[in-house]
Write a protein that holds these residues in place. Structure first.
Motif, mmCIF file in Angstrom:
data_model
loop_
_atom_site.group_PDB
_atom_site.id
_atom_site.type_symbol
_atom_site.label_atom_id
_atom_site.label_comp_id
_atom_site.label_asym_id
_atom_site.label_seq_id
_atom_site.Cartn_x
_atom_site.Cartn_y
_atom_site.Cartn_z
ATOM 1 N N PRO A 285 -9.229 -10.809 -3.190
ATOM 2 C CA PRO A 285 -9.017 -9.770 -4.201
ATOM 3 C C PRO A 285 -7.690 -9.056 -3.959
ATOM 4 C CG PRO A 285 -10.540 -8.987 -2.527
ATOM 5 C CD PRO A 285 -10.264 -10.435 -2.207
ATOM 6 N N ALA A 286 -7.088 -8.565 -5.011
ATOM 7 C CA ALA A 286 -5.800 -7.873 -4.890
ATOM 8 C C ALA A 286 -5.618 -6.933 -6.065
ATOM 9 C CB ALA A 286 -4.649 -8.879 -4.824
ATOM 10 N N VAL A 287 -4.804 -5.907 -5.852
ATOM 11 C CA VAL A 287 -4.471 -4.959 -6.904
ATOM 12 C C VAL A 287 -2.983 -4.651 -6.825
ATOM 13 C CG1 VAL A 287 -5.141 -3.026 -5.404
ATOM 14 C CG2 VAL A 287 -4.926 -2.653 -7.860
ATOM 15 N N CYS A 288 -2.352 -4.515 -7.974
ATOM 16 C CA CYS A 288 -0.951 -4.114 -7.991
ATOM 17 C C CYS A 288 -0.771 -3.001 -9.016
ATOM 18 C CB CYS A 288 -0.028 -5.288 -8.299
ATOM 19 S SG CYS A 288 -0.157 -5.959 -9.969
ATOM 20 N N TYR A 289 0.226 -2.167 -8.767
ATOM 21 C CA TYR A 289 0.509 -1.011 -9.609
ATOM 22 C C TYR A 289 1.946 -1.082 -10.130
ATOM 23 C CZ TYR A 289 -3.600 0.913 -7.207
ATOM 24 O OH TYR A 289 -4.848 1.105 -6.695
ATOM 25 N N PHE A 290 2.137 -0.464 -11.280
ATOM 26 C CA PHE A 290 3.470 -0.312 -11.862
ATOM 27 C C PHE A 290 3.610 1.120 -12.365
ATOM 28 C CE2 PHE A 290 2.588 -4.815 -12.304
ATOM 29 C CZ PHE A 290 3.793 -5.422 -12.004
ATOM 30 N N TYR A 291 4.815 1.629 -12.288
ATOM 31 C CA TYR A 291 5.095 2.964 -12.820
ATOM 32 C C TYR A 291 5.905 2.835 -14.113
ATOM 33 C CZ TYR A 291 7.459 7.385 -13.595
ATOM 34 O OH TYR A 291 7.948 8.515 -14.182
ATOM 35 N N SER A 292 5.665 3.752 -15.049
ATOM 36 C CA SER A 292 6.501 3.847 -16.245
ATOM 37 C C SER A 292 6.647 5.314 -16.612
ATOM 38 C CB SER A 292 5.891 3.068 -17.419
ATOM 39 O OG SER A 292 4.691 3.677 -17.848
ATOM 40 N N PRO A 293 7.759 5.700 -17.228
ATOM 41 C CA PRO A 293 7.976 7.112 -17.566
ATOM 42 C C PRO A 293 7.178 7.586 -18.775
ATOM 43 C CG PRO A 293 9.832 5.787 -18.296
ATOM 44 C CD PRO A 293 8.939 4.867 -17.519
ATOM 45 N N ASP A 505 4.478 -14.992 2.138
ATOM 46 C CA ASP A 505 3.054 -14.929 1.829
ATOM 47 C C ASP A 505 2.199 -14.845 3.083
ATOM 48 O OD1 ASP A 505 4.067 -17.595 2.208
ATOM 49 O OD2 ASP A 505 2.080 -18.333 1.689
ATOM 50 N N GLU A 506 2.756 -15.186 4.245
ATOM 51 C CA GLU A 506 2.010 -15.085 5.506
ATOM 52 C C GLU A 506 1.766 -13.628 5.894
ATOM 53 O OE1 GLU A 506 4.262 -17.207 8.385
ATOM 54 O OE2 GLU A 506 3.926 -19.175 7.467
ATOM 55 N N LEU A 507 2.424 -12.701 5.236
ATOM 56 C CA LEU A 507 2.251 -11.284 5.542
ATOM 57 C C LEU A 507 1.351 -10.572 4.530
ATOM 58 C CD1 LEU A 507 5.891 -10.284 6.573
ATOM 59 C CD2 LEU A 507 4.024 -11.112 8.008
ATOM 60 N N LEU A 508 0.764 -11.295 3.577
ATOM 61 C CA LEU A 508 -0.167 -10.690 2.630
ATOM 62 C C LEU A 508 -1.458 -10.296 3.351
ATOM 63 C CD1 LEU A 508 0.437 -13.095 -0.379
ATOM 64 C CD2 LEU A 508 0.987 -10.642 -0.304
ATOM 65 N N PRO A 509 -2.173 -9.299 2.863
ATOM 66 C CA PRO A 509 -3.316 -8.764 3.621
ATOM 67 C C PRO A 509 -4.354 -9.784 4.027
ATOM 68 C CG PRO A 509 -2.728 -7.258 1.863
ATOM 69 C CD PRO A 509 -1.866 -8.482 1.671
ATOM 70 N N TRP A 510 -4.705 -10.724 3.133
ATOM 71 C CA TRP A 510 -5.759 -11.667 3.495
ATOM 72 C C TRP A 510 -5.328 -12.651 4.573
ATOM 73 C CZ3 TRP A 510 -3.973 -10.730 -1.434
ATOM 74 C CH2 TRP A 510 -3.022 -11.612 -1.934
ATOM 75 N N ALA A 511 -4.036 -12.762 4.825
ATOM 76 C CA ALA A 511 -3.589 -13.602 5.934
ATOM 77 C C ALA A 511 -3.964 -12.968 7.269
ATOM 78 C CB ALA A 511 -2.077 -13.808 5.870
ATOM 79 N N PHE A 512 -4.178 -11.643 7.259
ATOM 80 C CA PHE A 512 -4.577 -10.936 8.473
ATOM 81 C C PHE A 512 -6.079 -10.717 8.542
ATOM 82 C CE2 PHE A 512 -0.224 -9.461 7.662
ATOM 83 C CZ PHE A 512 0.363 -9.746 8.881
ATOM 84 N N ALA A 513 -6.753 -10.776 7.396
ATOM 85 C CA ALA A 513 -8.159 -10.381 7.348
ATOM 86 C C ALA A 513 -9.032 -11.214 8.276
ATOM 87 C CB ALA A 513 -8.681 -10.473 5.915
ATOM 88 N N GLU A 514 -8.713 -12.504 8.443
ATOM 89 C CA GLU A 514 -9.543 -13.375 9.265
ATOM 90 C C GLU A 514 -9.402 -13.090 10.757
ATOM 91 O OE1 GLU A 514 -8.629 -17.360 8.231
ATOM 92 O OE2 GLU A 514 -9.437 -17.212 6.198
ATOM 93 N N VAL A 515 -8.321 -12.388 11.130
ATOM 94 C CA VAL A 515 -8.107 -12.115 12.550
ATOM 95 C C VAL A 515 -8.203 -10.619 12.834
ATOM 96 C CG1 VAL A 515 -6.692 -14.132 12.962
ATOM 97 C CG2 VAL A 515 -5.602 -12.044 12.176
#
Length: 523
Positions: A285-293, A505-515
């Protein structure tokens, strides 16, 4: 004979005309009274909603009742803890049973405090010779405030005997070039600001109490440089979100300081969530945000220009262009939670039988959804077709009947029309086991923004909104994957400066989740 009767005309045709005029006037006045009563009811309903929004909690009734019970239990238990135990008079004291306490976590470090007897003399005979009879250990959970430490990177230098060439041991790159903060400190500042809602000036005051002077401007510099350093990772995360074919989208207002004017304007933070766990997907799962004025429709159109699939969203008109594109690119899935909230708001102003029954009918649909959460799509679709669909169709028929019975301008009529106008999009979940009944995934993702916007974006700028959107994307995705966001950011900031860009992509959160480990959230 009264003067009124005496003034009536004797001519029958004239009497008929007078009666017709009076009947017309009575009808007009009756219409005005009905319109006034509808307006009064509508204003009362709106007032009740505003009172709850101002003085109450925004959760629905069941959540509010649960919270009240929790508070009542807390008070009872706290009061009991203040009272000494006394056995009832005339009764033998009941044997005490050990409370079922949870053991303290094994991963926490143990600091031993050894208590000495001092002058070892027996209180009974005064003897001073003892044999050791074992050791009693009592463990208590304590807290020591977070502390600073200075990391000294020592780099030995060697000189080649053959050519006098000097070689120095390498050290990893620091997250802030030529700066003094280590990755752990930068991660802590980012997490405190964007996750724990502590603005930099308050962090500066907290650190000063620990004897470390860190100016707000210094930490602001760290935040900006860390954002730039992690920009490729944030972009990769967003690519992952939009690579799916099921999205939840929403937006929320954020106050922004207008440059040079000293006044605030209203910007928006947009959220897009990819989460297939409700239908058993193993995709992280993932979420991303964007800002607009502002809230113009051009912003979601730009965000979703490459997306193809189903978008769960509310009734925001800015998404309409996406739904009506030729050929169609995005299929709308409306939010039943928004419908439920419309009816729930009507129940705060006294008895509301229609709204109450609507809530019961919608609640029955949610009971089915709860039972199939996490099941494969085909199982979800099968149960929805056999159980949910007949209930959904019956709800539509019932709403249409009730709509004909209530004043057209009443809050009840508005709530019913809101549902019926979106009925096809509301029923998408009945056609596909990977579609949700509501957009709660997106609403959950904007709660942290609602909590923190007064603290970390109020005195910012449009650029600050972009920065917040990027860092929040990493923090909230780490939380979705079960990670401690501070530990995740610390690990990323330790490695990212020297990490190959083609393996970001090796630094995305799920790459760490297993360890991940309980001690730090990561190894």
């Amino acid at each position: 004979m009264s003067s009124t009767v005496a003034s009536l005309p004797d001519d029958i045709d004239a009497l008929r005309a007078l009666c017709a005029r009076q009947a017309e006037e009575l009808a007009r006045q009756s219409g005005q009274l009905q319109a006034r009563d509808s307006l009064i009811d509508k204003l009362k309903e709106q007032l009740a909603v505003l009172r709850r929004a101002r003085f109450g909690k925004s959760s629905e009734k069941i959540d509010r009742d649960i919270a009240q019970l929790e508070l009542a239990l807390e008070e009872i238990e706290a009061a009991e803890a203040e009272l000494p135990f006394e056995a009832p008079a005339g009764r033998a004291e009941a044997p005490k049973t050990k409370p079922a306490r949870q053991p303290l976590p094994d991963h926490l470090p143990r600091h031993e405090i050894v208590h000495d007897l001092g002058e070892r003399s027996c209180p009974c005979c005064g003897g001073r010779d003892f044999l050791k009879g074992g050791t009693g250990v009592t463990e208590v959970l304590d807290y020591i405030p977070a502390s600073f430490r200075v990391m000294r990177h020592v780099q030995p230098r060697f000189v080649c005997k053959g050519c006098d060439n000097e070689i120095t041991a390498a050290m990893p790159s620091l997250p802030i070039e030529r700066g003094k903060p280590g990755p752990g400190l930068v991660a802590h500042v980012l997490t405190a600001k964007y996750c724990d809602h502590l603005p930099l000036y308050r962090q500066s005051e907290i650190y000063a109490r620990e004897g470390v002077e860190l100016a707000r401007s210094t930490m602001a510099d760290w935040v900006g440089k860390a954002s730039v350093l992690m920009a490729p990772l944030i972009e990769t995360l967003r690519d992952h979100v939009f690579a799916g074919d099921r999205l939840h989208g929403d937006d929320t207002p954020v106050p922004v300081l207008a440059p040079g004017k000293g006044k605030t304007k209203t910007g928006r933070l947009w959220t897009y969530v990819r989460d297939g766990r409700p239908y058993g997907s193993k995709t992280p799962p993932a979420v991303c945000y964007f800002y607009s004025p502002d809230r113009k429709g051009e912003h979601p159109t730009a965000h979703l220009k490459h997306f193809r699939g189903v978008l769960h969203a509310d009734g925001y008109a800015g998404f309409k262009e996406l739904y009506e594109a030729k050929p169609p690119k995005v299929l709308e899935a409306a939010c039943m939670a928004h419908v439920r909230r419309k009816f729930f708001d009507l129940t705060g102003n006294g008895p509301a039988p229609i709204a109450g029954e609507a809530l019961q009918r919608i609640g029955a649909l949610y009971d089915i959804e709860m039972a199939i959460r996490g099941s494969p799509p085909d199982e979800r679709l099968k149960l929805r077709q056999t159980k949910s669909k007949p209930m959904f169709e019956a709800l539509q028929k019932w709403l249409k009947t009730r709509l004909a019975e209530v004043p057209g301008k009443s809050g009840t009529a508005e709530a019913i029309r809101y549902a019926l106008n979106r009925w096809q999009a509301l029923g998408r979940f009945l056609e596909d086991g990977t579609i949700e009944i509501d957009n709660n995934a997106a609403e959950r993702s904007i709660r942290p923004i609602a909590l923190g916007r007064k603290n970390w974006l109020f005195a910012g700028s449009d650029k600050g909104g972009d920065r917040a959107a990027g860092i929040l994307s990493l923090i909230e995705t780490a939380k979705l994957n079960g990670l401690d966001p501070e530990a995740y950011l610390r690990n990323v900031l330790t490695r990212i400066a020297d990490h190959p860009i083609n393996r970001i992509d090796e630094l995305l959160p799920w790459a760490f989740a297993e360890v991940a480990t309980p001690q730090t959230g990561l190894v």
